[in-house]
Scaffold this active site. Structure first.
Site, PDB file in Angstrom:
ATOM      1  N   CYS A 163      33.472 -97.691  75.008  1.00  0.00           N
ATOM      2  CA  CYS A 163      32.045 -97.985  74.895  1.00  0.00           C
ATOM      3  C   CYS A 163      31.780 -99.255  74.101  1.00  0.00           C
ATOM      4  CB  CYS A 163      31.301 -96.811  74.267  1.00  0.00           C
ATOM      5  SG  CYS A 163      31.026 -95.470  75.430  1.00  0.00           S
ATOM      6  N   THR A 189      12.537 -93.851  75.609  1.00  0.00           N
ATOM      7  CA  THR A 189      12.915 -93.334  74.290  1.00  0.00           C
ATOM      8  C   THR A 189      14.403 -93.536  74.016  1.00  0.00           C
ATOM      9  OG1 THR A 189      13.173 -91.146  75.284  1.00  0.00           O
ATOM     10  CG2 THR A 189      11.113 -91.563  74.093  1.00  0.00           C
ATOM     11  N   ASP A 225      28.115 -93.199  83.104  1.00  0.00           N
ATOM     12  CA  ASP A 225      28.858 -93.896  82.064  1.00  0.00           C
ATOM     13  C   ASP A 225      30.185 -94.359  82.631  1.00  0.00           C
ATOM     14  OD1 ASP A 225      28.782 -94.411  79.132  1.00  0.00           O
ATOM     15  OD2 ASP A 225      27.595 -92.557  79.158  1.00  0.00           O
ATOM     16  N   ASP A 264      26.579 -86.915  77.645  1.00  0.00           N
ATOM     17  CA  ASP A 264      25.147 -87.200  77.683  1.00  0.00           C
ATOM     18  C   ASP A 264      24.333 -86.036  78.252  1.00  0.00           C
ATOM     19  OD1 ASP A 264      24.845 -89.685  76.381  1.00  0.00           O
ATOM     20  OD2 ASP A 264      25.645 -90.726  78.126  1.00  0.00           O
ATOM     21  N   HIS A 288      32.845 -93.477  94.189  1.00  0.00           N
ATOM     22  CA  HIS A 288      32.812 -94.793  94.796  1.00  0.00           C
ATOM     23  C   HIS A 288      33.836 -95.661  94.097  1.00  0.00           C
ATOM     24  CE1 HIS A 288      31.140 -98.271  96.845  1.00  0.00           C
ATOM     25  NE2 HIS A 288      31.081 -98.905  95.695  1.00  0.00           N
ATOM     26  N   SER A 289      34.601 -96.451  94.887  1.00  0.00           N
ATOM     27  CA  SER A 289      35.609 -97.314  94.268  1.00  0.00           C
ATOM     28  C   SER A 289      35.521 -98.725  94.819  1.00  0.00           C
ATOM     29  CB  SER A 289      37.000 -96.737  94.508  1.00  0.00           C
ATOM     30  OG  SER A 289      37.216 -96.575  95.897  1.00  0.00           O
ATOM     31  N   ASP A 305      24.070 -88.079  71.193  1.00  0.00           N
ATOM     32  CA  ASP A 305      25.495 -88.254  70.910  1.00  0.00           C
ATOM     33  C   ASP A 305      25.713 -89.673  70.394  1.00  0.00           C
ATOM     34  OD1 ASP A 305      25.046 -89.463  73.364  1.00  0.00           O
ATOM     35  OD2 ASP A 305      26.828 -88.637  74.330  1.00  0.00           O
TER      36      ASP A 305
HETATM   37 CO    CO Z   1      24.429 -90.692  74.740  1.00  0.00          CO
HETATM   38 CO    CO Z   2      26.003 -92.715  77.661  1.00  0.00          CO
END
Ligand code: CO
Ligand code: CO
Length: 356
Positions: free
Chosen positions: A23, A53, A73, A96, A145-146, A232
């Site tokens: 990330c 938000t 993600d 998430d 999907h690739s 998170d």
């Molecule tokens: Co999150």
């Molecule tokens: Co995320």
């Protein structure tokens, strides 16, 4: 796990093919604010949560008792082991849904693969690692999907469901609430150390265990006990995701540095300057934070460290604090640390003290 000295084949170092770590390769908060201005605002009664938000996932109401939670993600390799990378990316994508109080239903894989550089068997391992985690989450993988790409990329779209009255969101926290964190920080710094050869893959074992731990039991504990807000901690680091709660809830916060849990080696590595670019961008975005003088500059960066598959950050009313910590411990979450409290504000203001 093998290393070059014991393995005949030259080992493929996945992190060497990626420019960022997990990330930590996110666009910075400032850049995002700039581009999101061009996305039209949504006014539709069925939309319960959208990007306004900065919550973890979109929530779309179907009936009074059912809503869809949708999130996506993906990122570049954060560890060299293909299975572990797949598992981490899956746990991160599922998170998430948990962070919204939802239950995952099914997922779709997203893959970018440098087919000239990496064998397809290795992609099989990535998908296998991810499948182990989605099975644990009882989340079905129904497609994907690739594309052929310069850098390896992997992640997931996850669709879940939530009761509209039982969502965990950034808004709703109150002054006086305690802040509880369910995983230690430092995954951005550790994975950067791995990439720069400042840490052996064995030094990542704890971090991998933490990153592949699902946030399902933490979210269940939070919902059972009753919390006022939650999210998170991922790419924007503790300070960034806390900031989203503070702005959405219109409160401030006081964090106690000595109560924040860190992965082993993270503080040493940060002190040696092993810090990902994403963490530095997060720190710059947190320029308004007030720090106690005796908190070292490198320690300050830790609170902005871009996390991959981080824990939940929960705001809990003081009367529920003990019950929440107990429920998290019973659930075996990697941490159950009370790291501060919310204040009257001004909204978004953060002060970090050394100890309470
Ligand atoms: Co999150
Ligand atoms: Co995320």
């Amino acid at each position: 796990m093998t290393d070059a000295s014991t393995d005949q084949k030259p080992r493929i170092r996945l992190t060497a093919l990626s420019h960022g770590a997990g990330c930590a390769c996110k666009l910075g908060p400032a850049e995002l604010t700039q581009v999101l201005r061009h996305v039209p605002g949504i006014r539709d009664p069925r939309v319960l949560v959208d990007a306004a938000t900065r919550d973890d996932a979109a929530v779309f109401r179907l009936t009074d008792s059912r809503a869809i939670v949708a999130t996506v993600d993906f990122f570049t390799p954060i560890v060299d082991d293909a299975r572990a990378w797949g598992a981490i990316a899956a746990a991160n994508a599922l998170s998430d849904v948990y962070a919204m109080g939802g239950t995952p239903l099914f997922a779709l894989n997203l893959v970018g693969w440098p087919r000239e550089k990496l064998p397809p068997e290795l992609l099989g391992e990535v998908l296998g690692g991810a499948a182990e985690v989605t099975e644990r989450a009882k989340c079905l993988v129904l497609g994907g999907h690739s594309i052929d790409s310069e850098e390896p990329l992997f992640g997931m779209v996850v669709i879940g469901e939530v009761h509209p009255d039982r969502m965990l969101t950034n808004a709703g926290a109150c002054a006086g609430d305690r802040l509880v964190l369910t995983k230690p920080l430092g995954t951005g710094i550790l994975s950067t150390a791995l990439k720069r050869d400042a840490l052996l893959e064995s030094g990542m074992a704890d971090a991998v265990r933490v990153m592949t731990t699902l946030n399902d039991t933490a979210a269940r504990a939070a919902l059972a006990v009753g919390v006022s807000a939650g999210t998170d901690v991922t790419g924007f680091g503790l300070l960034g995701h806390l900031g989203n709660i503070l702005r959405a809830s219109e409160v401030g916060a006081e964090l106690v540095f000595d109560e924040v849990p860190f992965l082993a080696h993270a503080r040493n590595l940060a002190a040696r300057g092993v810090v990902p670019g994403g963490t530095k961008r997060n720190f710059e975005a947190a320029a308004g934070v007030e720090w106690d003088d005796d908190i070292a500059p490198a320690d300050r960066l830790l609170l902005a460290d871009a996390q991959t598959s981080g824990g939940l950050l929960l705001a809990v009313p003081p009367e529920n604090e003990a019950a929440l910590v107990e429920a998290l411990r019973a659930a075996g979450t990697p941490a159950a640390a009370v790291i501060g409290r919310l204040t009257e504000g001004p909204a978004g203001s953060v002060r970090v003290v050394r100890r309470a």
